[in-house]
Motif scaffolding. Structure first.
Motif, PDB file in Angstrom:
ATOM      1  N   LEU A  63      -4.847   5.135  -3.719  1.00  0.00           N
ATOM      2  CA  LEU A  63      -5.792   6.218  -3.965  1.00  0.00           C
ATOM      3  C   LEU A  63      -6.296   6.113  -5.403  1.00  0.00           C
ATOM      4  O   LEU A  63      -5.505   5.958  -6.332  1.00  0.00           O
ATOM      5  CB  LEU A  63      -5.120   7.582  -3.756  1.00  0.00           C
ATOM      6  N   GLU A  64      -7.603   6.191  -5.572  1.00  0.00           N
ATOM      7  CA  GLU A  64      -8.190   6.070  -6.902  1.00  0.00           C
ATOM      8  C   GLU A  64      -7.656   7.114  -7.871  1.00  0.00           C
ATOM      9  O   GLU A  64      -7.437   6.840  -9.036  1.00  0.00           O
ATOM     10  CB  GLU A  64      -9.714   6.201  -6.822  1.00  0.00           C
ATOM     11  N   SER A  65      -7.442   8.322  -7.368  1.00  0.00           N
ATOM     12  CA  SER A  65      -7.007   9.412  -8.237  1.00  0.00           C
ATOM     13  C   SER A  65      -5.554   9.278  -8.681  1.00  0.00           C
ATOM     14  O   SER A  65      -5.114   9.999  -9.563  1.00  0.00           O
ATOM     15  CB  SER A  65      -7.192  10.753  -7.521  1.00  0.00           C
ATOM     16  N   LYS A  66      -4.818   8.375  -8.056  1.00  0.00           N
ATOM     17  CA  LYS A  66      -3.400   8.130  -8.364  1.00  0.00           C
ATOM     18  C   LYS A  66      -2.528   9.366  -8.110  1.00  0.00           C
ATOM     19  O   LYS A  66      -1.435   9.487  -8.639  1.00  0.00           O
ATOM     20  CB  LYS A  66      -3.213   7.683  -9.816  1.00  0.00           C
ATOM     21  N   LYS A  67      -3.049  10.304  -7.322  1.00  0.00           N
ATOM     22  CA  LYS A  67      -2.256  11.460  -6.926  1.00  0.00           C
ATOM     23  C   LYS A  67      -2.667  11.892  -5.526  1.00  0.00           C
ATOM     24  O   LYS A  67      -3.777  11.604  -5.080  1.00  0.00           O
ATOM     25  CB  LYS A  67      -2.403  12.615  -7.913  1.00  0.00           C
ATOM     26  N   ILE A  68      -1.763  12.574  -4.860  1.00  0.00           N
ATOM     27  CA  ILE A  68      -2.023  13.015  -3.497  1.00  0.00           C
ATOM     28  C   ILE A  68      -2.860  14.290  -3.570  1.00  0.00           C
ATOM     29  O   ILE A  68      -2.440  15.266  -4.188  1.00  0.00           O
ATOM     30  CB  ILE A  68      -0.711  13.285  -2.755  1.00  0.00           C
ATOM     31  N   PRO A  69      -4.037  14.283  -2.943  1.00  0.00           N
ATOM     32  CA  PRO A  69      -4.875  15.481  -3.030  1.00  0.00           C
ATOM     33  C   PRO A  69      -4.340  16.610  -2.157  1.00  0.00           C
ATOM     34  O   PRO A  69      -3.659  16.378  -1.154  1.00  0.00           O
ATOM     35  CB  PRO A  69      -6.229  14.991  -2.508  1.00  0.00           C
ATOM     36  N   LYS A  70      -4.652  17.818  -2.556  1.00  0.00           N
ATOM     37  CA  LYS A  70      -4.409  19.002  -1.726  1.00  0.00           C
ATOM     38  C   LYS A  70      -5.693  19.242  -0.944  1.00  0.00           C
ATOM     39  O   LYS A  70      -6.778  18.819  -1.345  1.00  0.00           O
ATOM     40  CB  LYS A  70      -4.117  20.221  -2.598  1.00  0.00           C
ATOM     41  N   ASP A  71      -5.571  19.941   0.183  1.00  0.00           N
ATOM     42  CA  ASP A  71      -6.793  20.273   0.906  1.00  0.00           C
ATOM     43  C   ASP A  71      -7.578  21.324   0.101  1.00  0.00           C
ATOM     44  O   ASP A  71      -7.070  21.860  -0.886  1.00  0.00           O
ATOM     45  CB  ASP A  71      -6.480  20.695   2.347  1.00  0.00           C
ATOM     46  N   PRO A  72      -8.824  21.615   0.474  1.00  0.00           N
ATOM     47  CA  PRO A  72      -9.649  22.536  -0.321  1.00  0.00           C
ATOM     48  C   PRO A  72      -9.083  23.953  -0.443  1.00  0.00           C
ATOM     49  O   PRO A  72      -9.523  24.717  -1.286  1.00  0.00           O
ATOM     50  CB  PRO A  72     -10.984  22.549   0.423  1.00  0.00           C
ATOM     51  N   TRP A  73      -8.106  24.298   0.383  1.00  0.00           N
ATOM     52  CA  TRP A  73      -7.487  25.623   0.313  1.00  0.00           C
ATOM     53  C   TRP A  73      -6.183  25.577  -0.476  1.00  0.00           C
ATOM     54  O   TRP A  73      -5.455  26.552  -0.545  1.00  0.00           O
ATOM     55  CB  TRP A  73      -7.251  26.167   1.718  1.00  0.00           C
TER      56      TRP A  73
END
Length: 147
Positions: A96-106
């Motif tokens: 992942l480019e962000s190097k972190k696991i994203p949270k959903d929009p909520w």
């Protein structure tokens, strides 16, 4: 001359009230339309994030010959797994480019299962309510049923 200056300076109470009524009408007409669009934007954002994570999952599979297991989770896209089958060709910078696991929009974690009854994996956001099921803005958004 003094009388002339007084009559031309400032606004009357009626003029101010007319402006306030006009602003209130605009807010009443436009406000609900803008507020309703934020839910649509969150759903669209969740779909984009799921597609991005799916791309990273496919790259992970190319390097390791399998998708991460449920136990490894999508955290395997950021850090090399230490449980289950350890990939031999893991990219040191992750997937992942962000190097972190994203949270959903909520602000909730994405739900990841692999294997799944819907294929090799399933990746879901449980929507605005953060619970499985639901309709409207609370509807689940999953990798297997997105258009």
């Amino acid at each position: 001359m003094n009388h002339r200056l007084r009559s031309t300076s400032g606004f009357t109470l009626i003029e101010i009230m007319v402006v306030i009524v006009i602003l209130a009408l605009l807010a009443a007409l436009v406000g609900p339309k803008i507020i309703g669009r934020s839910d649509d934007a969150r759903v669209a954002d969740a779909k984009v994030q799921i597609r991005n994570i799916e791309t990273a999952l496919k790259l992970y599979k190319l390097d390791s010959s399998a998708f991460p297991t449920t136990e490894q989770g999508i955290a395997a896209l950021v850090t090399k797994p230490t449980v289950g089958v350890i990939p031999k060709n893991y990219k040191s910078e992750g997937y992942l480019e962000s190097k972190k696991i994203p949270k959903d929009p909520w602000g909730n974690d994405y739900i990841y299962l692999s294997p799944s009854e819907h294929g090799d994996y399933e990746l879901c956001s449980w929507g605005a309510d953060g619970a499985k099921g639901g309709e409207g803005k609370a509807a689940d958004i999953c990798s297997y049923n997105m258009q």
